[in-house]
Design a protein around this motif. Structure first.
Motif, PDB file in Angstrom:
ATOM      1  N   ALA A  14      21.752 -95.943   0.199  1.00 57.43           N
ATOM      2  CA  ALA A  14      22.538 -97.040   0.816  1.00 57.43           C
ATOM      3  C   ALA A  14      23.806 -97.224   0.342  1.00 57.43           C
ATOM      4  O   ALA A  14      24.741 -97.605   0.774  1.00 57.43           O
ATOM      5  N   ASN A  15      23.978 -96.833  -1.173  1.00 57.82           N
ATOM      6  CA  ASN A  15      25.132 -96.951  -1.832  1.00 57.82           C
ATOM      7  C   ASN A  15      26.259 -96.027  -1.139  1.00 57.82           C
ATOM      8  O   ASN A  15      27.232 -96.400  -0.912  1.00 57.82           O
ATOM      9  N   ARG A  16      25.690 -94.903  -0.688  1.00 61.77           N
ATOM     10  CA  ARG A  16      26.507 -93.773  -0.481  1.00 61.77           C
ATOM     11  C   ARG A  16      26.988 -93.940   1.272  1.00 61.77           C
ATOM     12  O   ARG A  16      28.262 -93.820   1.499  1.00 61.77           O
ATOM     13  N   ARG A  17      25.869 -94.819   1.656  1.00 60.93           N
ATOM     14  CA  ARG A  17      26.495 -94.807   3.425  1.00 60.93           C
ATOM     15  C   ARG A  17      27.379 -95.983   3.271  1.00 60.93           C
ATOM     16  O   ARG A  17      28.272 -96.333   4.205  1.00 60.93           O
ATOM     17  N   GLU A  18      27.244 -97.002   2.371  1.00 60.91           N
ATOM     18  CA  GLU A  18      28.015 -98.051   2.239  1.00 60.91           C
ATOM     19  C   GLU A  18      29.379 -97.889   1.818  1.00 60.91           C
ATOM     20  O   GLU A  18      30.477 -98.448   2.458  1.00 60.91           O
ATOM     21  N   PHE A  19      29.509 -96.895   0.896  1.00 62.57           N
ATOM     22  CA  PHE A  19      30.800 -96.329   0.529  1.00 62.57           C
ATOM     23  C   PHE A  19      31.757 -95.870   1.610  1.00 62.57           C
ATOM     24  O   PHE A  19      32.587 -96.157   1.851  1.00 62.57           O
ATOM     25  N   VAL A  35      45.858 -91.174   6.351  1.00 65.13           N
ATOM     26  CA  VAL A  35      44.513 -91.985   6.343  1.00 65.13           C
ATOM     27  C   VAL A  35      43.550 -91.042   5.502  1.00 65.13           C
ATOM     28  O   VAL A  35      42.372 -91.326   5.267  1.00 65.13           O
ATOM     29  N   GLY A  36      43.936 -89.923   5.035  1.00 70.46           N
ATOM     30  CA  GLY A  36      43.137 -89.187   3.962  1.00 70.46           C
ATOM     31  C   GLY A  36      42.796 -89.812   2.751  1.00 70.46           C
ATOM     32  O   GLY A  36      41.545 -89.427   2.174  1.00 70.46           O
ATOM     33  N   ASN A  37      43.538 -90.809   2.314  1.00 67.36           N
ATOM     34  CA  ASN A  37      43.057 -91.536   1.260  1.00 67.36           C
ATOM     35  C   ASN A  37      42.014 -92.648   1.445  1.00 67.36           C
ATOM     36  O   ASN A  37      41.869 -93.425   0.432  1.00 67.36           O
ATOM     37  N   ALA A  38      41.451 -92.599   2.743  1.00 66.83           N
ATOM     38  CA  ALA A  38      40.476 -93.607   2.800  1.00 66.83           C
ATOM     39  C   ALA A  38      39.297 -92.471   3.581  1.00 66.83           C
ATOM     40  O   ALA A  38      38.626 -93.255   4.580  1.00 66.83           O
ATOM     41  N   PHE A  39      39.185 -91.440   3.094  1.00 65.07           N
ATOM     42  CA  PHE A  39      38.231 -90.441   3.786  1.00 65.07           C
ATOM     43  C   PHE A  39      36.725 -90.710   3.604  1.00 65.07           C
ATOM     44  O   PHE A  39      36.517 -90.581   2.161  1.00 65.07           O
ATOM     45  N   PRO A  40      35.816 -90.701   4.412  1.00 63.85           N
ATOM     46  CA  PRO A  40      34.438 -90.815   3.863  1.00 63.85           C
ATOM     47  C   PRO A  40      34.186 -89.504   3.280  1.00 63.85           C
ATOM     48  O   PRO A  40      34.457 -88.312   3.755  1.00 63.85           O
ATOM     49  N   LEU A  41      33.144 -89.609   2.202  1.00 63.79           N
ATOM     50  CA  LEU A  41      32.788 -88.317   1.603  1.00 63.79           C
ATOM     51  C   LEU A  41      31.708 -87.723   2.644  1.00 63.79           C
ATOM     52  O   LEU A  41      30.560 -88.404   2.604  1.00 63.79           O
ATOM     53  N   PRO A  42      32.007 -86.368   3.088  1.00 68.85           N
ATOM     54  CA  PRO A  42      30.626 -85.691   3.811  1.00 68.85           C
ATOM     55  C   PRO A  42      29.305 -85.626   3.062  1.00 68.85           C
ATOM     56  O   PRO A  42      29.396 -85.399   1.865  1.00 68.85           O
ATOM     57  N   LYS A  43      28.427 -85.290   3.932  1.00 67.45           N
ATOM     58  CA  LYS A  43      27.236 -85.192   3.299  1.00 67.45           C
ATOM     59  C   LYS A  43      26.845 -84.035   2.156  1.00 67.45           C
ATOM     60  O   LYS A  43      26.484 -84.101   1.400  1.00 67.45           O
ATOM     61  N   TYR A  44      27.679 -82.948   2.659  1.00 70.33           N
ATOM     62  CA  TYR A  44      27.338 -81.812   1.730  1.00 70.33           C
ATOM     63  C   TYR A  44      28.162 -81.742   0.370  1.00 70.33           C
ATOM     64  O   TYR A  44      27.868 -81.259  -0.487  1.00 70.33           O
ATOM     65  N   PHE A  45      29.042 -82.970   0.138  1.00 69.69           N
ATOM     66  CA  PHE A  45      29.500 -83.328  -0.928  1.00 69.69           C
ATOM     67  C   PHE A  45      28.656 -83.782  -1.827  1.00 69.69           C
ATOM     68  O   PHE A  45      28.279 -83.606  -3.043  1.00 69.69           O
ATOM     69  N   TRP A  46      27.696 -84.856  -1.351  1.00 72.99           N
ATOM     70  CA  TRP A  46      26.761 -85.240  -2.080  1.00 72.99           C
ATOM     71  C   TRP A  46      25.461 -84.277  -2.388  1.00 72.99           C
ATOM     72  O   TRP A  46      25.046 -84.320  -3.290  1.00 72.99           O
ATOM     73  N   GLU A  47      25.450 -83.553  -1.327  1.00 71.95           N
ATOM     74  CA  GLU A  47      24.351 -82.421  -1.568  1.00 71.95           C
ATOM     75  C   GLU A  47      24.787 -81.402  -2.855  1.00 71.95           C
ATOM     76  O   GLU A  47      23.844 -81.061  -3.777  1.00 71.95           O
ATOM     77  N   GLN A  48      26.116 -81.150  -3.105  1.00 64.76           N
ATOM     78  CA  GLN A  48      26.531 -80.343  -4.016  1.00 64.76           C
ATOM     79  C   GLN A  48      26.309 -80.993  -5.188  1.00 64.76           C
ATOM     80  O   GLN A  48      25.918 -80.604  -6.206  1.00 64.76           O
ATOM     81  N   PHE A 139      36.822 -79.282   1.606  1.00 64.29           N
ATOM     82  CA  PHE A 139      36.203 -80.432   0.747  1.00 64.29           C
ATOM     83  C   PHE A 139      35.700 -79.847  -0.487  1.00 64.29           C
ATOM     84  O   PHE A 139      34.647 -80.010  -0.959  1.00 64.29           O
ATOM     85  N   SER A 140      36.367 -78.885  -1.157  1.00 62.88           N
ATOM     86  CA  SER A 140      36.223 -78.381  -2.495  1.00 62.88           C
ATOM     87  C   SER A 140      36.813 -78.762  -3.672  1.00 62.88           C
ATOM     88  O   SER A 140      38.053 -78.494  -3.849  1.00 62.88           O
ATOM     89  N   LEU A 141      36.108 -79.628  -4.103  1.00 63.29           N
ATOM     90  CA  LEU A 141      36.386 -80.475  -5.385  1.00 63.29           C
ATOM     91  C   LEU A 141      35.906 -79.660  -6.763  1.00 63.29           C
ATOM     92  O   LEU A 141      34.956 -79.385  -6.628  1.00 63.29           O
ATOM     93  N   ASP A 142      36.881 -79.649  -7.731  1.00 62.19           N
ATOM     94  CA  ASP A 142      36.529 -79.091  -8.982  1.00 62.19           C
ATOM     95  C   ASP A 142      35.198 -79.520  -9.295  1.00 62.19           C
ATOM     96  O   ASP A 142      35.319 -81.019  -9.649  1.00 62.19           O
ATOM     97  N   PRO A 143      34.161 -78.877  -9.887  1.00 60.13           N
ATOM     98  CA  PRO A 143      32.917 -79.548 -10.326  1.00 60.13           C
ATOM     99  C   PRO A 143      32.989 -79.632 -11.851  1.00 60.13           C
ATOM    100  O   PRO A 143      32.068 -80.472 -12.227  1.00 60.13           O
TER     101      PRO A 143
END
Length: 329
Positions: A14-19, A35-48, A139-143
């Protein structure tokens, strides 16, 4: 490793969907082309994030995960002080053929003992331009930042499982771990294990188990020991009489030894013997290690995240202070 309950899973999702929903609204309401600075975070970002979290926990949470796998108990996140009860013996035993009890009645004495349930957290963030650059590049952010947060939370969970935290006190009850719980049975280790002979190892293990026998725990027991000590025992012959059997193989044959688990956070020369039953020890599970996004109000705000866990080890004992935990150190 702690498992998510259905309610815990629902809270994180719920937190991730609301965000993500807020980011869509923020972008739609902004009079800007960026608009990129209000881009939703994709599913695979959370999976990673979740995958990296699991891998780090497997590496660090040796004692905590082993206990959590068998004696974890879900508790509401709102509980800050989890109580358990001890009860004294009362009355008498009666035996008869007609079932008419003549035993004297008596009122048992109930006492309550508590364990604080802390929340452990660590934060990390990405600048909005970092997120936009990552979006344009798969969507490759340094881990490094998120892995550091996961590692710090995991290390603290392992630490409180072993040592507790003297700063966490609720209602006069302090957060204790396996190594410092006041009801544990203790003795001094008589030798340096990393260099001791097979018979010396045998004597130390048996002496530790006898501490549990003295509290009426004559059952299979899990031993947590220093990783280097166990490595030595796994590569050293028990004695010249047993050239084909290592020290570790021999001590595992001692009656009452269920398993010996090496852990890097257990100090050298220390043997922690635990009866893994819920009447002896529980891992209180308020929330497993998880990462949540925090609120963004403006287009130029950072993407902030918090990695948190709500968990603690609860060591139990009875009205006679009998405890299924023994420590040789």
């Amino acid at each position: 490793m702690l498992r998510f309950t259905e309610q815990q899973q629902a809270a994180i999702l719920a937190n991730r969907r609301e965000f993500n929903a807020r980011q869509v609204v923020l972008a739609a309401n902004a009079a800007t082309a960026m608009v990129g600075n209000a881009f939703p975070l994709p599913k695979y970002f959370w999976e990673q994030i979740d995958r990296d979290s699991v891998e780090i926990q497997r590496d660090i949470l040796v004692v905590f995960n082993d206990l959590a796998a068998s004696v974890s108990t879900p508790v509401p996140i709102g509980i800050v002080h989890h109580l358990f009860q001890t009860v004294s013996d009362s009355g008498e035993i009666n035996i008869s053929l007609d079932g008419r009890s003549k035993a004297k009645t008596d009122q048992p004495v109930y006492d309550y003992h508590g364990t604080p349930l802390p929340i452990i957290d660590s934060t990390f963030s990405f600048g909005w331009r970092q997120v936009e650059a990552a979006r344009a590049n798969g969507f490759s952010l340094d881990p490094a930042a998120r892995n550091n947060a996961n590692r710090r939370v995991a290390e603290k969970l392992e630490d409180i499982a072993l040592n507790g935290d003297s700063k966490i006190v609720v209602g006069g009850d302090q957060l204790y771990g396996l190594r410092n719980h006041p009801k544990r049975n203790t003795r001094a280790t008589g030798v340096t294990l990393n260099g001791a002979t097979g018979p010396q190892w045998n004597d130390e293990i048996i002496a530790t188990l006898k501490l549990l026998h003295g509290d009426n725990f004559r059952v299979p027991t899990t031993l947590y020991m220093n990783w280097d000590d166990v490595f030595y025992a796994s590569n050293t012959d028990y004695s010249t009489q047993y050239p084909n059997k290592t020290i570790l193989q021999r001590v595992r044959e001692i009656e009452g030894v269920r398993e010996i688990i090496p852990a890097s956070k257990v100090p050298a020369n220390e043997i922690i013997a635990v009866v893994k039953r819920r009447d002896v020890v529980q891992v209180l599970n308020g929330m497993p290690v998880s990462t949540r996004a925090q609120f963004r109000a403006n287009m130029e705000d950072d993407y902030n995240f918090v990695t948190m866990a709500a968990a603690a080890l609860q060591v139990r004992f009875d009205a006679k202070d009998q405890c299924g935990l023994a420590v040789s150190s």
